[in-house]
Design a protein around this motif. Sequence first.
Motif, PDB file in Angstrom:
ATOM      1  N   LEU A  62       0.830  -1.209   0.000  1.00 23.95           N
ATOM      2  CA  LEU A  62       0.000   0.000   0.000  1.00 23.95           C
ATOM      3  C   LEU A  62       0.861   1.253   0.000  1.00 23.95           C
ATOM      4  O   LEU A  62       0.524   2.231  -0.669  1.00 23.95           O
ATOM      5  CB  LEU A  62      -0.949  -0.015   1.204  1.00 23.95           C
ATOM      6  N   ASP A  63       1.970   1.224   0.733  1.00 25.75           N
ATOM      7  CA  ASP A  63       2.881   2.371   0.726  1.00 25.75           C
ATOM      8  C   ASP A  63       3.455   2.594  -0.668  1.00 25.75           C
ATOM      9  O   ASP A  63       3.536   3.721  -1.153  1.00 25.75           O
ATOM     10  CB  ASP A  63       4.033   2.171   1.729  1.00 25.75           C
ATOM     11  N   ARG A  64       3.882   1.506  -1.317  1.00 28.29           N
ATOM     12  CA  ARG A  64       4.447   1.635  -2.667  1.00 28.29           C
ATOM     13  C   ARG A  64       3.407   2.141  -3.662  1.00 28.29           C
ATOM     14  O   ARG A  64       3.706   2.946  -4.523  1.00 28.29           O
ATOM     15  CB  ARG A  64       5.015   0.292  -3.142  1.00 28.29           C
ATOM     16  N   LEU A  65       2.174   1.666  -3.546  1.00 29.62           N
ATOM     17  CA  LEU A  65       1.114   2.118  -4.434  1.00 29.62           C
ATOM     18  C   LEU A  65       0.773   3.580  -4.208  1.00 29.62           C
ATOM     19  O   LEU A  65       0.359   4.275  -5.133  1.00 29.62           O
ATOM     20  CB  LEU A  65      -0.135   1.268  -4.255  1.00 29.62           C
ATOM     21  N   GLY A  66       0.973   4.050  -2.990  1.00 32.35           N
ATOM     22  CA  GLY A  66       0.665   5.436  -2.666  1.00 32.35           C
ATOM     23  C   GLY A  66       1.709   6.417  -3.150  1.00 32.35           C
ATOM     24  O   GLY A  66       1.481   7.628  -3.145  1.00 32.35           O
ATOM     25  N   GLN A  67       2.842   5.919  -3.612  1.00 29.25           N
ATOM     26  CA  GLN A  67       3.913   6.825  -4.047  1.00 29.25           C
ATOM     27  C   GLN A  67       3.744   7.237  -5.494  1.00 29.25           C
ATOM     28  O   GLN A  67       3.208   6.684  -6.324  1.00 29.25           O
ATOM     29  CB  GLN A  67       5.270   6.148  -3.866  1.00 29.25           C
TER      30      GLN A  67
END
Length: 67
Positions: A62-67
């Motif tokens: 989710l963190d990677r997708l949010g970047q």
Amino acid sequence: MAMTLRLTPEDERALTLLAEAEGVSKQEATVRAIHEAASRRVRRDKVAVLSASARERYADLLDRLGQ
């Protein structure tokens, strides 16, 4: 178990409308409403637990997708 239920006039009208709409007695409408509310609460709590678990499990993604 017997129980007394005190209703405001507005609540009494709402219960009457509910019972009429469902074609049941006010007592049955009350019991159904209690069961439905309890069921919704249990489902909401389960969804919250599953959602928290998924957020924890997929936090990196989710963190990677949010970047």
